[in-house]
Design a protein around this motif. Structure first.
Motif, short mmCIF file in Angstrom:
data_model
loop_
_atom_site.label_atom_id
_atom_site.label_comp_id
_atom_site.label_asym_id
_atom_site.label_seq_id
_atom_site.Cartn_x
_atom_site.Cartn_y
_atom_site.Cartn_z
N PRO A 167 -0.91 60.58 -8.25
CA PRO A 167 -0.31 59.51 -9.05
C PRO A 167 -1.36 58.58 -9.66
N ASP A 168 -2.62 58.70 -9.22
CA ASP A 168 -3.67 57.76 -9.62
C ASP A 168 -4.74 58.46 -10.46
N THR A 169 -5.46 57.67 -11.24
CA THR A 169 -6.58 58.18 -12.05
C THR A 169 -7.83 57.40 -11.71
N THR A 170 -8.91 58.09 -11.42
CA THR A 170 -10.18 57.45 -11.06
C THR A 170 -11.24 57.78 -12.11
N LEU A 171 -11.91 56.74 -12.60
CA LEU A 171 -13.04 56.90 -13.51
C LEU A 171 -14.31 56.41 -12.83
N SER A 172 -15.42 57.11 -13.09
CA SER A 172 -16.73 56.73 -12.56
C SER A 172 -17.74 56.80 -13.69
N TRP A 173 -18.84 56.04 -13.56
CA TRP A 173 -19.84 56.00 -14.63
C TRP A 173 -21.14 55.47 -14.07
N VAL B 290 -12.65 45.55 -15.08
CA VAL B 290 -12.69 45.92 -13.65
C VAL B 290 -13.91 45.37 -12.92
N GLY B 291 -14.73 44.55 -13.58
CA GLY B 291 -15.86 43.93 -12.90
C GLY B 291 -17.12 44.77 -12.94
N ASP B 292 -18.10 44.34 -12.17
CA ASP B 292 -19.41 44.98 -12.14
C ASP B 292 -19.41 46.10 -11.10
N VAL B 293 -18.71 47.17 -11.43
CA VAL B 293 -18.56 48.31 -10.52
C VAL B 293 -18.91 49.58 -11.28
N ASP B 294 -19.02 50.69 -10.55
CA ASP B 294 -19.30 51.96 -11.21
C ASP B 294 -18.21 53.00 -10.97
N THR B 295 -17.11 52.57 -10.40
CA THR B 295 -15.95 53.44 -10.24
C THR B 295 -14.72 52.57 -10.07
N PHE B 296 -13.58 53.09 -10.53
CA PHE B 296 -12.34 52.31 -10.40
C PHE B 296 -11.16 53.27 -10.46
N THR B 297 -10.14 52.98 -9.66
CA THR B 297 -8.93 53.79 -9.63
C THR B 297 -7.76 53.01 -10.21
N LEU B 298 -7.13 53.57 -11.22
CA LEU B 298 -5.90 53.02 -11.78
C LEU B 298 -4.73 53.61 -10.99
N GLU B 299 -4.08 52.79 -10.23
CA GLU B 299 -2.99 53.28 -9.40
C GLU B 299 -1.72 53.48 -10.21
N ASN B 300 -1.07 54.60 -9.95
CA ASN B 300 0.19 54.96 -10.59
C ASN B 300 0.08 55.09 -12.11
N VAL B 301 -1.11 55.45 -12.58
CA VAL B 301 -1.31 55.83 -13.98
C VAL B 301 -1.72 57.30 -13.96
N VAL B 302 -0.82 58.18 -14.36
CA VAL B 302 -0.99 59.62 -14.16
C VAL B 302 -1.95 60.19 -15.20
N ILE B 303 -2.96 60.89 -14.75
CA ILE B 303 -4.02 61.41 -15.62
C ILE B 303 -3.49 62.35 -16.70
N ASP B 304 -2.39 63.07 -16.42
CA ASP B 304 -1.89 64.06 -17.36
C ASP B 304 -1.32 63.45 -18.64
#
Length: 447
Positions: free
Chosen positions: A373-379, A406-420
């Motif tokens: 159900p979640d989408t995670t981006l990293s960079w 999302v602040g000074d981070v290098d990864t973040f998960t969007l909860e209940n935002v479906v990647i498809d």
């Protein structure tokens, strides 16, 4: 006078824009937009048209006629701008010998004029604005007949000079390239030469904005419109490998190359800072079956787009000057709308200022979330960024429609935002709130 950009404290909010609502700290970008001068552009376009012909194979020894005189005048203009800003520009020629082609059968030195405004913090990172120096008439090999090339492309070249005049009054963390390219009509020769030079010298060019015909508002179809401009961009990278194409097939990215996201960035800049101008993003490398000087940079792997007028008049480009059956042909000064040229020049200047004040786009953006159900981006974090922003949109939407800081981070998960169901991207944001273009995950969208 060289003035440091004042602090920007723009709060980035979710919504359709890359920026937040207006506040006083955005004034510098509005000032840049307002500073482009139609009067100065008219003078420079008239000067370039006054060289008679600027054909790539034309006279080079004369001080008053031919491409040699034109390129020396352009260099002198950049030199004067540099003198006025205390030496802030590094001005030089980049040239190469072209021969053995249908349009350049004998050896000819193709000479580009380059001016670099070095960045204070990240000088190896560049954004570039270019115009073409050369002109032509009906016969592509006719190097002697009068070919003023007022719109094609004295407007783009004059716009590049004017952008240098305006932006040289500011300092930026990143570097800016102002370029006059030669040999466009003979086969995009100057762009190939400069792209090779950029690769050899490790120039990290994040955007090439090629301006080719930014002065006509009267279309061959009878439409008269000074409120729109086109931005052409390739959808998939020319340098994509077979493995990268396979990855794109399963993950998407056909409309999310770095060049395409540059077009989206320019579209948002126009909406935000250029009064009464709407950008038409054209999902094509260039006009149907035609080419421009951004293409060699795409082919070298650099993000590159073309900005130009929306309504072309083919009687006024690539034509001998004449009147035939009551129709006037030829690319002459009277067909240029200088206020419109100033508007498109302002679009370039504000875009380059924003990109140069912003950090570089994030590196190595990746995404995961299948069967979840979640989408995670990293960079990878980039110098100068104090926070990052995640963007998403429906796969059928042209522009990024949702976002979250999302602040000074290098990864973040969007909860209940479906990647498809969406396309996703990440941008970097400076301490003062200036944002980079959005980066689509994977090699398909890498800058």
């Amino acid at each position: 006078m060289n003035t440091q950009y004042p602090g920007i404290t723009i709060a980035l909010l979710a919504g359709t824009s890359l920026w937040a609502t207006a506040n006083a700290d955005e004034q510098a970008l509005h000032d840049i937009a307002a500073a482009t001068s139609a009067r100065r552009l008219e003078q420079d376009i008239a000067t370039l048209a006054g060289f008679g012909t600027r054909h790539t194979l034309s006279e080079t020894d004369s001080d008053t006629r031919g491409i040699g005189a034109a390129r020396r005048w352009i260099k002198a203009e950049f030199d004067q701008i540099s003198a006025d800003c205390g030496g802030c520009l590094d001005v030089f020629y980049v040239s190469g010998i072209v021969s053995g082609t249908a349009r350049v059968p004998d050896p000819v030195e193709v000479v580009n004029v380059v001016a670099i405004q070095r960045g204070s913090d990240d000088p190896a990172r560049f954004v570039m604005m270019s115009g073409d120096i050369d002109s032509r008439v009906s016969d592509i090999m006719n190097a002697t007949s009068d070919s003023p090339g007022a719109n094609d492309n004295a407007t783009g070249m004059a716009g590049t000079i004017e952008a240098a005049r305006v932006l040289s009054q500011y300092s930026f963390p990143g570097s800016i390239l102002y370029v006059g390219l030669s040999g466009e009509e003979q086969g995009l020769n100057g762009g190939e030469i400069l792209a090779a030079h950029a690769l050899e010298n490790d120039w990290d060019i994040k955007a090439v904005i090629n301006n080719d015909m930014i002065g006509n508002i009267r279309g061959i179809n009878g439409v008269v419109n000074n409120t729109t401009a086109r931005v052409f961009s390739e959808g998939t990278r020319y340098v994509e490998t077979d493995d990268e194409a396979r990855q794109r097939r399963f993950q998407g990215g056909e409309v999310d190359s770095a060049s395409r996201n540059m077009a989206r960035y320019i579209d948002d800049i126009a909406d935000r800072f250029i009064p009464n101008l709407d950008v038409m993003m054209v999902y094509r490398l260039d006009r149907f079956g035609r080419g421009g000087h951004h293409r060699p940079f795409n082919e070298a792997g650099f993000p590159a787009v073309r900005i130009m007028e929306t309504n072309e008049n083919y009687n006024w480009q690539h034509q001998d000057i004449r009147v035939e059956d009551g129709i006037a042909y030829g690319d002459v000064l009277e067909h240029v709308d200088f206020d419109y040229t100033a508007k498109l020049t302002a679009l370039n200047a504000v875009t380059m200022a924003a990109m140069s004040w912003a950090p570089a786009p994030p590196g190595n953006v990746s995404i995961s979330g299948q069967v979840s159900p979640d989408t995670t981006l990293s960079w990878e974090k980039v110098p100068g960024a104090t926070q990052y922003r995640i963007h998403w949109r429906l796969t059928t939407d042209a522009q990024w429609s949702q976002s979250r800081t999302v602040g000074d981070v290098d990864t973040f998960t969007l909860e209940n935002v479906v990647i498809d169901n969406y396309f996703f991207g990440v941008s970097s944001v400076s301490a003062s709130g200036v944002q980079s273009p959005v980066v689509f995950p994977g090699p398909a969208g890498a800058f």
